[in-house]
Design an enzyme around this catalytic site. Structure first.
Site, short mmCIF file in Angstrom:
data_model
loop_
_atom_site.label_atom_id
_atom_site.label_comp_id
_atom_site.label_asym_id
_atom_site.label_seq_id
_atom_site.Cartn_x
_atom_site.Cartn_y
_atom_site.Cartn_z
N GLU A 1 -0.05 -9.94 13.51
CA GLU A 1 0.79 -10.78 12.67
C GLU A 1 1.94 -9.89 12.21
O GLU A 1 1.72 -8.80 11.70
CB GLU A 1 0.00 -11.28 11.46
CG GLU A 1 0.82 -12.25 10.64
CD GLU A 1 0.09 -12.81 9.42
OE1 GLU A 1 -1.12 -12.58 9.27
OE2 GLU A 1 0.78 -13.47 8.63
N ARG B 1 -14.57 -3.13 13.82
CA ARG B 1 -13.25 -2.61 13.49
C ARG B 1 -13.37 -1.11 13.20
O ARG B 1 -14.45 -0.60 12.94
CB ARG B 1 -12.59 -3.37 12.34
CG ARG B 1 -13.32 -3.38 11.03
CD ARG B 1 -12.63 -4.35 10.05
NE ARG B 1 -11.35 -3.86 9.57
CZ ARG B 1 -10.21 -4.57 9.60
NH1 ARG B 1 -10.21 -5.78 10.08
NH2 ARG B 1 -9.09 -4.06 9.13
N LYS C 1 -3.39 -3.36 5.16
CA LYS C 1 -1.93 -3.42 5.04
C LYS C 1 -1.53 -3.54 3.57
O LYS C 1 -0.52 -2.98 3.17
CB LYS C 1 -1.41 -4.65 5.79
CG LYS C 1 -1.27 -4.45 7.28
CD LYS C 1 -0.67 -5.71 7.92
CE LYS C 1 -1.18 -5.89 9.35
NZ LYS C 1 -1.01 -7.26 9.82
P1 ATP Z 1 -4.97 -5.87 7.93
O1 ATP Z 1 -6.33 -6.34 7.51
O2 ATP Z 1 -4.76 -4.41 7.75
O3 ATP Z 1 -3.86 -6.68 7.36
P2 ATP Z 1 -5.05 -7.50 10.22
O4 ATP Z 1 -6.31 -7.62 10.98
O5 ATP Z 1 -4.83 -8.61 9.31
O6 ATP Z 1 -4.97 -6.09 9.49
P3 ATP Z 1 -3.40 -8.28 12.39
O7 ATP Z 1 -1.96 -8.08 12.58
O8 ATP Z 1 -3.89 -9.65 12.23
O9 ATP Z 1 -3.78 -7.38 11.14
O10 ATP Z 1 -4.21 -7.53 13.51
C1 ATP Z 1 -3.91 -7.58 14.88
C2 ATP Z 1 -5.14 -7.23 15.66
O11 ATP Z 1 -5.58 -5.91 15.31
C3 ATP Z 1 -6.29 -8.15 15.38
O12 ATP Z 1 -6.87 -8.53 16.62
C4 ATP Z 1 -7.22 -7.35 14.56
O13 ATP Z 1 -8.56 -7.73 14.76
C5 ATP Z 1 -6.96 -5.94 15.03
N1 ATP Z 1 -7.28 -4.96 14.00
C6 ATP Z 1 -6.79 -4.90 12.75
N2 ATP Z 1 -7.36 -3.91 12.06
C7 ATP Z 1 -8.24 -3.30 12.90
C8 ATP Z 1 -9.15 -2.21 12.78
N3 ATP Z 1 -9.27 -1.52 11.64
N4 ATP Z 1 -9.89 -1.87 13.87
C9 ATP Z 1 -9.77 -2.55 15.03
N5 ATP Z 1 -8.93 -3.59 15.20
C10 ATP Z 1 -8.18 -3.97 14.15
MG MG Z 2 -5.21 -10.51 10.44
#
Ligand code: ATP
Ligand code: MG
Length: 582
Positions: free
Chosen positions: A45, A283, A293
């Site tokens: 995102e 994760r 984030k």
């Molecule tokens: P945050 O929780 O930090 O805002 P997010 O998951 O909301 O991270 P996205 O931009 O939606 O951020 O993530 C893009 C992709 O990266 C998703 O498929 C998500 O599952 C993966 N991802 C995010 N954080 C991790 C992590 N710590 N380990 C593995 N994959 C991750």
């Molecule tokens: Mg997300």
């Protein structure tokens, strides 16, 4: 988890996803004309900067596509207009490229935006309404919340649930036409008659469209209704012919809706078969950092770090500026593998991968941090003798560096003690009958300490030595001198003055935000120390992002932002050894 050095750098690590893909390849599950049998996607995102957790997801998705001759799409999941911005789109594109991955293939550029599907998503929503699988709910937000129930308690059907399809359709069209305010109506899925009693909260008539009178960074003001993530994601996957939709474990409970939605839309002929399947993996949590984030944004907004690319940040741009290489991050991801169990990976695994990657690559150099003057009293003023040292001790073919030795040198303050402690073999002055220490100036001469100067405040300002002319390293005479100290130095006449930033971990606690703790309470006050340094003269040619091993100190990189031609600023990437091991 241990840092298993015996694992070859590029050996495929334990990865249950490989097993799934191999099974599908053997079964021919995804054989379709003109398409590879493995198509994955990385779906960020655009609401922030990527961090090391995302790097794992990138390595998993792009790595599997590469290993199985498939392709991986970069798709922006941009359905939340208020939080998203093109600034984030640009940095994400940059970061994925820098990590060494590409969404370009001979046939096309596989870069997608969920917002490009808005029209199709809308058409499918009408299809669901017409076929009795969705309805417009007009409850207040409070009533909706109340009627959802909770884990132990079934929800209650909305009074609007039995609204005729034609009425929902007319309302939905009016929603799109901008006839209502935010929150006045919402489109919800109707999965089954008793869905509101489902033990899975995600199946209780999940919202699929909401009204948001907001400007979108790509579609502008074309829309005032926006699809929800859970609705958009499976459809985007299906439209792009994704085969394996890989995500983190928190989406496990969303999988039943993913499968229901694609199965329910299938008779509409909106996309090819078979539809994608979702698989979840753990994760990545790395100790001594935070990877949310929201928390990273807090560090930036409160000025605790200098920006998203501060070298202490676990963002990709931060790791890059710190001096991490794409290869070291890929190596790290290979080593930690992919599993189904959430766990914490120790920061030392990441640093270990970095050292293993840099050790053979990084040219050696001399840097004197926290300098102290050393004067060779019997060395003629104005004279200079050339010394040499290999660029890399294990790769003689890379040649040698040359630097002069002169009467005045810089050594480190730590390499001199007025009163030596036991076992100290560096510089100390004569004391009564005990002579001053004899030390080799690395790649130069053996010298003997004869005294030192102090200023009025008692601080040592210079160390005096005499040298033995026949002791030069690499000459026969050098063997006649057996000394225990071997000290690095640079010539004061030719040294390059530089700012060196000694970075360390940002937090002192392994899990700074575990259990809802205030992570700001665990900040490491010593995560950055700026020191003056003198570097060997050749370092004036260092260019931004160039990495070196400063002997005895660790790996350093010329800062990509603050370095100027002939005036580099160096960041410590990491020390030579893990100083945090217990
Ligand atoms: P945050 O929780 O930090 O805002 P997010 O998951 O909301 O991270 P996205 O931009 O939606 O951020 O993530 C893009 C992709 O990266 C998703 O498929 C998500 O599952 C993966 N991802 C995010 N954080 C991790 C992590 N710590 N380990 C593995 N994959 C991750
Ligand atoms: Mg997300």
């Amino acid at each position: 988890m241990s840092n298993d050095k015996s694992t070859p750098a590029n050996a495929p690590s334990s990865n249950f996803l490989r097993g799934i893909i191999e099974h599908d390849l053997a079964a021919g599950t995804h054989v379709r004309p003109g398409l590879p049998q493995v198509i994955t996607r990385f779906p960020p995102e655009p609401n922030g900067y990527l961090h090391v957790g995302h790097a794992k997801s990138i390595c998993v998705n792009f790595g599997l596509a590469r290993d199985f001759a498939g392709r991986c799409h970069l798709r922006f999941d941009d359905t939340n207009p208020e939080k998203e911005d093109t600034e984030y789109v640009d940095t994400i594109i940059d970061s994925v490229k820098w990590l060494g991955f590409d969404w370009k293939q001979s046939d096309a550029e596989h870069l997608y935006y969920a917002s490009d599907y808005f029209e199709q998503l809308y058409t499918m929503a009408e299809y669901l309404i017409v076929n009795g699988h969705a309805y417009v709910d007009s409850q207040s937000a409070e009533d909706m919340q109340k009627n959802r129930g909770n884990f132990g308690t079934p929800g209650t059907n909305s009074p609007f649930r039995s609204r005729p399809a034609e009425e929902s359709l007319a309302l939905f069209r009016a929603m799109r036409a901008g006839q209502f305010k935010d929150g006045e109506h919402i489109l919800r899925a109707k999965i089954s008659e008793d869905a509101m009693a489902s033990p899975n909260m995600n199946m209780r008539d999940p919202a699929i469209y909401r009204i948001r009178h907001a400007h979108h960074h790509r579609t502008g003001d074309a829309w005032c209704i926006y699809p929800m993530y859970d609705y958009t994601h499976p459809i985007s996957d299906a439209l792009e012919n994704i085969t394996h939709s890989l995500c983190t474990l928190e989406f496990q409970d969303h999988r039943p809706f993913y499968d229901w939605l694609l199965a329910t839309l299938t008779p509409g002929g909106f996309f090819a078969q078979p539809v994608p399947r979702q698989f979840e993996f753990a994760r990545l949590n790395v100790t001594y950092v935070v990877t949310s984030k929201r928390k990273l944004r807090q560090l930036v907004d409160q000025g605790i770090v200098s920006g998203w690319d501060d070298p202490r940040m676990p963002t990709i741009v931060g790791l890059r500026r710190r001096g991490y290489t794409p290869e070291s991050i890929q190596l790290f991801c290979d080593r930690i593998g992919v599993s189904k169990a959430d766990s914490w990976i120790d920061m030392s695994i990441l640093e270990g991968a970095l050292r293993d990657d840099l050790d053979p690559k990084a040219p050696r150099a001399t840097a004197v941090l926290r300098p102290l003057k050393l004067i060779i009293d019997n060395f003629p003023e104005g004279e200079s003798v050339e010394c040499t040292s290999p660029v890399h001790p294990h790769f003689p073919e890379r040649g040698v560096r040359t630097f002069p030795i002169t009467r005045e040198l810089w050594i480190e303050q730590d390499d001199f003690m007025e009163v030596p402690s036991k076992g100290y073999f560096r510089f100390f002055p004569p004391n009564g009958d005990t002579p001053g220490s004899r030390v080799r100036l690395r790649h130069g001469y053996v010298v003997e300490c004869t005294g030192y100067d102090k200023d009025a405040s008692g601080a040592v300002t210079a160390v005096h030595v005499t040298y033995f002319e026949d002791s030069k390293s690499g000459t026969e005479g050098s063997n006649n001198y057996k000394v225990k100290g071997n000290i690095h130095w640079v010539s004061a006449a030719t040294a390059l003055a530089a700012e060196v930033r000694l970075y360390d971990r940002l937090f002192t606690e392994a899990q700074p935000d575990a259990g809802g703790k205030d992570f700001l309470a665990a900040l490491n006050p010593n995560a950055l120390e700026v020191v003056n340094a003198y570097l060997e003269p050749g370092m004036s040619a260092a260019v931004a992002d160039q990495r070196f091993q400063f002997e005895r100190h660790g790996y350093f990189v010329a800062d990509r932002i603050d370095s100027q031609p002939g005036k580099p600023v160096f960041n410590r990437v990491t020390t030579l050894k893990d100083s945090w091991a217990k």
